[in-house]
Each structure stands twice: as structure tokens, then as C-alpha cells.
Write a protein that holds these residues in place. Structure first.
Motif, PDB file in Angstrom:
ATOM      1  N   ALA A 126       0.669  -1.075   0.042  1.00 51.74           N
ATOM      2  CA  ALA A 126       0.180   0.176  -0.083  1.00 51.74           C
ATOM      3  C   ALA A 126       0.834   1.131  -0.103  1.00 51.74           C
ATOM      4  O   ALA A 126       0.695   2.170  -0.680  1.00 51.74           O
ATOM      5  CB  ALA A 126      -0.969  -0.116   1.151  1.00 51.74           C
ATOM      6  N   ALA A 127       1.970   1.053   0.705  1.00 51.94           N
ATOM      7  CA  ALA A 127       2.855   2.441   0.865  1.00 51.94           C
ATOM      8  C   ALA A 127       3.573   2.782  -0.649  1.00 51.94           C
ATOM      9  O   ALA A 127       3.589   3.594  -1.102  1.00 51.94           O
ATOM     10  CB  ALA A 127       3.970   1.934   1.817  1.00 51.94           C
ATOM     11  N   GLU A 128       4.038   1.620  -1.244  1.00 54.55           N
ATOM     12  CA  GLU A 128       4.569   1.623  -2.367  1.00 54.55           C
ATOM     13  C   GLU A 128       3.596   2.007  -3.562  1.00 54.55           C
ATOM     14  O   GLU A 128       3.655   3.200  -4.429  1.00 54.55           O
ATOM     15  CB  GLU A 128       5.003   0.280  -2.967  1.00 54.55           C
ATOM     16  CG  GLU A 128       6.322  -0.243  -2.438  1.00 54.55           C
ATOM     17  CD  GLU A 128       6.465  -1.762  -2.500  1.00 54.55           C
ATOM     18  OE1 GLU A 128       5.872  -2.557  -3.104  1.00 54.55           O
ATOM     19  OE2 GLU A 128       7.549  -2.178  -2.055  1.00 54.55           O
ATOM     20  N   ALA A 129       2.238   1.784  -3.534  1.00 57.92           N
ATOM     21  CA  ALA A 129       1.246   2.472  -4.262  1.00 57.92           C
ATOM     22  C   ALA A 129       1.045   3.697  -4.192  1.00 57.92           C
ATOM     23  O   ALA A 129       0.752   4.655  -4.949  1.00 57.92           O
ATOM     24  CB  ALA A 129      -0.211   1.505  -3.969  1.00 57.92           C
ATOM     25  N   ALA A 161       6.712   5.051   9.159  1.00 55.91           N
ATOM     26  CA  ALA A 161       7.689   3.721   8.859  1.00 55.91           C
ATOM     27  C   ALA A 161       7.624   3.191   7.414  1.00 55.91           C
ATOM     28  O   ALA A 161       8.368   2.833   6.868  1.00 55.91           O
ATOM     29  CB  ALA A 161       7.768   2.932  10.006  1.00 55.91           C
ATOM     30  N   HIS A 162       6.176   2.824   7.279  1.00 52.05           N
ATOM     31  CA  HIS A 162       5.931   2.055   5.953  1.00 52.05           C
ATOM     32  C   HIS A 162       6.343   2.963   4.562  1.00 52.05           C
ATOM     33  O   HIS A 162       6.735   2.587   3.735  1.00 52.05           O
ATOM     34  CB  HIS A 162       4.486   1.759   5.902  1.00 52.05           C
ATOM     35  CG  HIS A 162       4.106   0.310   6.717  1.00 52.05           C
ATOM     36  ND1 HIS A 162       4.121   0.384   8.017  1.00 52.05           N
ATOM     37  CD2 HIS A 162       4.322  -0.998   6.394  1.00 52.05           C
ATOM     38  CE1 HIS A 162       4.109  -1.052   8.552  1.00 52.05           C
ATOM     39  NE2 HIS A 162       4.086  -1.746   7.475  1.00 52.05           N
ATOM     40  N   LEU A 163       5.697   4.166   4.713  1.00 51.94           N
ATOM     41  CA  LEU A 163       6.124   5.143   3.762  1.00 51.94           C
ATOM     42  C   LEU A 163       7.637   5.440   3.486  1.00 51.94           C
ATOM     43  O   LEU A 163       7.975   5.257   2.373  1.00 51.94           O
ATOM     44  CB  LEU A 163       5.572   6.534   3.947  1.00 51.94           C
ATOM     45  CG  LEU A 163       3.837   6.580   3.734  1.00 51.94           C
ATOM     46  CD1 LEU A 163       3.279   7.790   4.375  1.00 51.94           C
ATOM     47  CD2 LEU A 163       3.298   6.320   2.306  1.00 51.94           C
ATOM     48  N   LEU A 171      -6.726   5.165   1.794  1.00 50.18           N
ATOM     49  CA  LEU A 171      -7.484   6.234   1.644  1.00 50.18           C
ATOM     50  C   LEU A 171      -6.608   7.383   1.078  1.00 50.18           C
ATOM     51  O   LEU A 171      -7.205   8.245   0.064  1.00 50.18           O
ATOM     52  CB  LEU A 171      -7.895   6.748   3.049  1.00 50.18           C
ATOM     53  CG  LEU A 171      -8.884   8.056   3.390  1.00 50.18           C
ATOM     54  CD1 LEU A 171     -10.123   7.755   2.161  1.00 50.18           C
ATOM     55  CD2 LEU A 171      -9.184   8.249   4.536  1.00 50.18           C
ATOM     56  N   LEU A 172      -5.554   7.263   1.411  1.00 52.04           N
ATOM     57  CA  LEU A 172      -4.506   8.402   0.709  1.00 52.04           C
ATOM     58  C   LEU A 172      -4.208   8.271  -0.576  1.00 52.04           C
ATOM     59  O   LEU A 172      -4.410   9.169  -1.356  1.00 52.04           O
ATOM     60  CB  LEU A 172      -3.200   8.294   1.583  1.00 52.04           C
ATOM     61  CG  LEU A 172      -2.223   9.369   0.971  1.00 52.04           C
ATOM     62  CD1 LEU A 172      -2.463  10.645   1.049  1.00 52.04           C
ATOM     63  CD2 LEU A 172      -0.841   9.191   1.864  1.00 52.04           C
ATOM     64  N   ARG A 173      -4.090   6.851  -1.124  1.00 50.54           N
ATOM     65  CA  ARG A 173      -3.891   6.568  -2.603  1.00 50.54           C
ATOM     66  C   ARG A 173      -5.200   7.080  -3.329  1.00 50.54           C
ATOM     67  O   ARG A 173      -5.100   7.626  -4.420  1.00 50.54           O
ATOM     68  CB  ARG A 173      -3.553   5.316  -2.644  1.00 50.54           C
ATOM     69  CG  ARG A 173      -3.294   4.973  -4.228  1.00 50.54           C
ATOM     70  CD  ARG A 173      -3.487   3.456  -4.665  1.00 50.54           C
ATOM     71  NE  ARG A 173      -4.565   2.969  -4.184  1.00 50.54           N
ATOM     72  CZ  ARG A 173      -5.830   2.964  -5.073  1.00 50.54           C
ATOM     73  NH1 ARG A 173      -5.715   3.774  -6.050  1.00 50.54           N
ATOM     74  NH2 ARG A 173      -6.967   2.372  -4.784  1.00 50.54           N
TER      75      ARG A 173
END
Length: 178
Positions: free
Chosen positions: A17-20, A45-47, A163-165
Motif C-alpha cells: 500500500a505504501a508503494e502504491a 515507517a511504511h512510507l 484512503l490516501l492513494r
């Protein structure tokens, strides 16, 4: 070096999800910031686990204590006093506040109850995620997760990143607030 190698357990689905999100932000020429409560920095941390994330991630604020939501992010004290920290308007103010604080195009925020006990009259698993964007609108989603504390926190990371994506891609998601 992976997150696990430095002692931070990162979830595979949340990393995807962070990669997307990173790809969507790059495509849009935009940046983001995070305001986290129950996740304690896991979204950031994921981002930042994504190579090249410095091009899209500006920074964040972990406002775990209720009073820091007001003092750091500008959440109105009256709102916190009247409704507690687990409320859709609190999430919306957090997202707008972190966007302003670090000068990002998008601010994503989460507040909720990971457990083991209810908080502010809300049951364990209640989470509000919000995204404030450059269009002056803030999208808010209520999640009702189940399970143990760690699972709720990781589900929150995935939900907030989704939600951000969606917001960056211009897809409708959540309740829109001005």
C-alpha cells in the motif's frame, strides 16, 4: 536493509500500500505528511521503507496523547473536551494540521482505539482516518476493525494508506468535509 533488520516489523500488505501511495504521489507530483495516534509512527515507517520516498514524504507527527493533538496539530480543545480524541472531526483536524505543519500537498491522519480497553466511549477497533488535500476538502472514513491490538494497528496503516492513494488518484472515498 529491511524494516525487520532494524527492529521495525513491517507488514507486507501495508508495504504494498505504501508503494502504491508513493507511485500515485510521484505521478501527481505531490507530497504527503502523516499525523498518527494509535499507530505510533507505523504509517510513516511504511512510507519511508519505500526506496525514493524522500521525493514524496515530507514528515509527520505522532500525537499519541490527546493534548498534543491540540498543541501540535491545532485540533480545537473544545472538540477534544466534548468528544474525546476518537472522533471524525478530530481526524479531519489532524490531517489538515499536519499538512500545514510540514507543508505537504496531502495530510493523512488516524485516531482510534487499538485496545485492549475502550476509549472515549468508543469500542476497541473504532478508527477514523482522514486525508486533507490541496482541494481544501478533507475525506474521513470510519473503520471498525476486530482482533488484537497489533492487528488493529496494521489494519489501520493499510486503511489509511488506501484512503490516501484514493484521494491522490481522485477516487471517491469516505465522507467529504470542508
Amino acid at each position: 536493509m529491511t524494516g525487520a533488520q532494524v527492529g521495525i516489523p513491517l507488514g507486507d500488505a501495508a508495504l504494498e500500500a505504501a508503494e502504491a501511495v508513493h507511485r500515485a504521489l510521484l505521478d501527481d507530483g505531490s507530497t504527503c505528511a502523516t499525523a498518527e495516534s494509535l499507530t505510533g509512527g507505523l504509517i510513516g515507517a511504511h512510507l519511508t521503507a519505500v526506496p525514493g520516498s524522500s521525493a514524496t514524504y515530507r514528515g509527520g507527527a505522532v500525537t499519541y496523547a490527546t493534548d498534543t493533538k491540540a498543541s501540535v496539530l491545532g485540533v480545537p480543545q473544545g472538540l477534544l473536551d466534548g468528544h474525546g480524541a476518537v472522533h471524525p472531526d478530530v481526524a479531519a483536524h489532524m490531517a489538515r494540521g499536519v499538512r500545514r505543519l510540514v507543508g505537504a500537498d496531502y495530510g493523512v491522519a488516524v485516531t482510534g482505539v487499538a485496545g485492549p480497553e475502550p476509549q472515549d466511549g468508543q469500542p476497541v477497533g473504532t478508527v477514523y482516518a482522514a486525508v486533507a488535500g490541496p482541494d481544501s476538502h478533507t475525506r474521513v472514513v470510519r473503520f471498525g476493525f476486530s482482533g488484537e491490538r497489533a492487528g488493529i494497528r496494521y489494519d489501520t496503516v493499510e486503511g489509511a494508506l488506501g484512503l490516501l492513494r484514493a484521494a491522490v488518484r481522485g477516487e471517491a472515498a469516505g465522507d467529504t468535509r470542508t
